[in-house]
Design a protein around this motif. Structure first.
Motif, PDB file in Angstrom:
ATOM      1  N   SER A 286       0.826  -1.206   0.000  1.00  0.00           N
ATOM      2  CA  SER A 286       0.000   0.000   0.000  1.00  0.00           C
ATOM      3  C   SER A 286       0.862   1.259   0.000  1.00  0.00           C
ATOM      4  O   SER A 286       0.469   2.293  -0.563  1.00  0.00           O
ATOM      5  N   GLU A 287       2.020   1.173   0.631  1.00  0.00           N
ATOM      6  CA  GLU A 287       2.911   2.331   0.726  1.00  0.00           C
ATOM      7  C   GLU A 287       3.887   2.429  -0.443  1.00  0.00           C
ATOM      8  O   GLU A 287       4.606   3.428  -0.559  1.00  0.00           O
TER       9      GLU A 287
ATOM     10  N   PRO B 198       4.853   3.329  -4.000  1.00  0.00           N
ATOM     11  CA  PRO B 198       4.281   4.142  -5.089  1.00  0.00           C
ATOM     12  C   PRO B 198       4.332   3.460  -6.452  1.00  0.00           C
ATOM     13  O   PRO B 198       3.621   3.888  -7.370  1.00  0.00           O
TER      14      PRO B 198
ATOM     15  N   HIS C  81      -0.022   0.193  -8.008  1.00  0.00           N
ATOM     16  CA  HIS C  81      -1.239   0.998  -8.118  1.00  0.00           C
ATOM     17  C   HIS C  81      -2.493   0.257  -7.664  1.00  0.00           C
ATOM     18  O   HIS C  81      -3.483   0.878  -7.290  1.00  0.00           O
TER      19      HIS C  81
ATOM     20  N   GLU D 229      -7.292   3.522  -1.937  1.00  0.00           N
ATOM     21  CA  GLU D 229      -7.034   3.949  -3.308  1.00  0.00           C
ATOM     22  C   GLU D 229      -6.401   2.853  -4.165  1.00  0.00           C
ATOM     23  O   GLU D 229      -6.300   2.985  -5.384  1.00  0.00           O
ATOM     24  N   LYS D 230      -6.011   1.742  -3.518  1.00  0.00           N
ATOM     25  CA  LYS D 230      -5.429   0.613  -4.248  1.00  0.00           C
ATOM     26  C   LYS D 230      -6.306  -0.639  -4.160  1.00  0.00           C
ATOM     27  O   LYS D 230      -5.913  -1.710  -4.625  1.00  0.00           O
TER      28      LYS D 230
ATOM     29  N   ALA E 290      -7.140   3.166 -11.024  1.00  0.00           N
ATOM     30  CA  ALA E 290      -6.337   3.516  -9.851  1.00  0.00           C
ATOM     31  C   ALA E 290      -5.020   4.158 -10.259  1.00  0.00           C
ATOM     32  O   ALA E 290      -4.580   5.148  -9.660  1.00  0.00           O
ATOM     33  N   ALA E 291      -4.377   3.616 -11.281  1.00  0.00           N
ATOM     34  CA  ALA E 291      -3.104   4.166 -11.745  1.00  0.00           C
ATOM     35  C   ALA E 291      -3.286   5.582 -12.270  1.00  0.00           C
ATOM     36  O   ALA E 291      -2.473   6.466 -11.995  1.00  0.00           O
TER      37      ALA E 291
ATOM     38  N   ALA F 135      -5.546   7.737 -11.379  1.00  0.00           N
ATOM     39  CA  ALA F 135      -5.783   8.633 -10.242  1.00  0.00           C
ATOM     40  C   ALA F 135      -4.495   8.921  -9.489  1.00  0.00           C
ATOM     41  O   ALA F 135      -4.214  10.053  -9.103  1.00  0.00           O
ATOM     42  N   GLN F 136      -3.671   7.887  -9.270  1.00  0.00           N
ATOM     43  CA  GLN F 136      -2.442   8.059  -8.506  1.00  0.00           C
ATOM     44  C   GLN F 136      -1.373   8.831  -9.273  1.00  0.00           C
ATOM     45  O   GLN F 136      -0.559   9.532  -8.688  1.00  0.00           O
ATOM     46  N   LEU F 137      -1.404   8.696 -10.596  1.00  0.00           N
ATOM     47  CA  LEU F 137      -0.404   9.391 -11.424  1.00  0.00           C
ATOM     48  C   LEU F 137      -0.908  10.741 -11.918  1.00  0.00           C
ATOM     49  O   LEU F 137      -0.175  11.456 -12.607  1.00  0.00           O
TER      50      LEU F 137
END
Length: 302
Positions: A102-103, A105, A108, A132-133, A289-290, A292-294
């Protein structure tokens, strides 16, 4: 993240006219779109979406499922990271592994292959996955999003069922739906998603008194009880739509397929119905998810 209300496109229109809901064909079309999105994301950011799969022990069925998901990831342009843990892994060790992912980066999406063994607190393990993952839609936060109709990740099998219903233009509003099964990642969220679409939902299970009476009133039946041919064909209402999410040894679902098909308007086969949709939605939500995270913006359409 995806919405709890699935979206149908013209490309999803079914081609089968024999009463079978072809989940394999629909899943291929979904995965083709997901692959285009993954390629565009990789081009724009230099980073490919990554799904981490965590497997505890060496259960043959689970090993097969994980391998299948990794193969589908490769075809869709999604990196996969397999984390294999021994069967003797404790709850604490599994939780630590999931928190580490989860931590990370570079990861995703996270999938914990279940079941994980009776000695592990599965709920504690699921809750170690960052929301978020949680691309498999197994955490309490994801369930709450489904229940309240908020944006979030849906449980993949129930979400795949809704996509099938939409693709085959099955009207849900006002229809009576019976969900046979109450697991927190299949039966319960399936009912929540149907309720959000204005269906009238009844939950049944293996201990329901007079299950036949409930089934005979159902316009839509979702079978998710985990018992081979538990639902008899003679109990299906003529013209009903039947979605069999069961998968038992010998390629047998939770529904008496031959008997139910003789009465249903539409029915999913086993295999080739709900199963492929589960993986297709997992891949789609991994790319969601990717993105959103990127911070990569809108997905590629088509």
């Amino acid at each position: 993240m995806t919405s709890t209300s699935p979206t149908r496109t013209a490309a999803d229109a079914p081609t089968d006219a024999a009463g079978l809901m072809d989940g394999a064909a629909l899943a291929r079309r979904m995965t083709d779109r997901t692959a285009r999105r993954a390629a565009e994301l990789t081009r724009r950011t230099g980073t490919a979406p990554c799904l981490a799969t965590v497997l505890v022990g060496e259960d043959p069925a689970s090993v097969t499922y994980v391998r299948m998901k990794q193969n589908r990831c490769a075809k869709a342009g999604i990196d996969s990271r397999k984390v294999a843990l021994p069967a003797a892994t404790t709850t604490g060790e599994l939780v630590a592994t999931l928190r580490g992912l989860s931590e990370d980066p570079a990861v995703h999406g996270i999938l914990l292959q279940h079941p994980v063994g009776p000695h592990i607190d599965e709920r504690a393990a699921f809750e170690a996955i960052a929301p978020e993952k949680d691309v498999d839609g197994v955490t309490m936060r994801s369930f709450a999003a489904m229940g309240f109709g908020l944006p979030g990740f849906v449980s993949c099998t129930p979400g795949g069922i809704l996509r099938l219903l939409d693709a085959y233009e099955v009207e849900l509003a006002g229809r009576r739906a019976v969900v046979v099964g109450r697991s927190p990642i299949l039966g319960r969220p399936a009912g929540m998603l149907l309720l959000a679409r204005d269906a009238t939902v009844t939950y049944c299970h293996s201990r329901t008194v007079d299950l036949s009476a409930h089934l005979r009133e159902a316009d839509i039946v979702v079978a998710a009880v985990g018992r081979p041919e538990f639902i008899r064909g003679e109990d299906i209402k003529p013209g009903a739509v039947v979605l069999d999410a069961g998968y038992n040894p010998g390629n047998v679902g939770d529904v008496d397929f031959a008997g139910a098909r003789a009465r249903a308007r539409l029915i999913t086969p086993v295999p080739g119905g709900v199963g492929p949709m589960t993986i297709a939605l997992l891949l789609e939500q991994t790319v969601d998810a990717a993105e959103a995270q990127l911070g990569a913006g809108a997905p590629v359409s088509g």
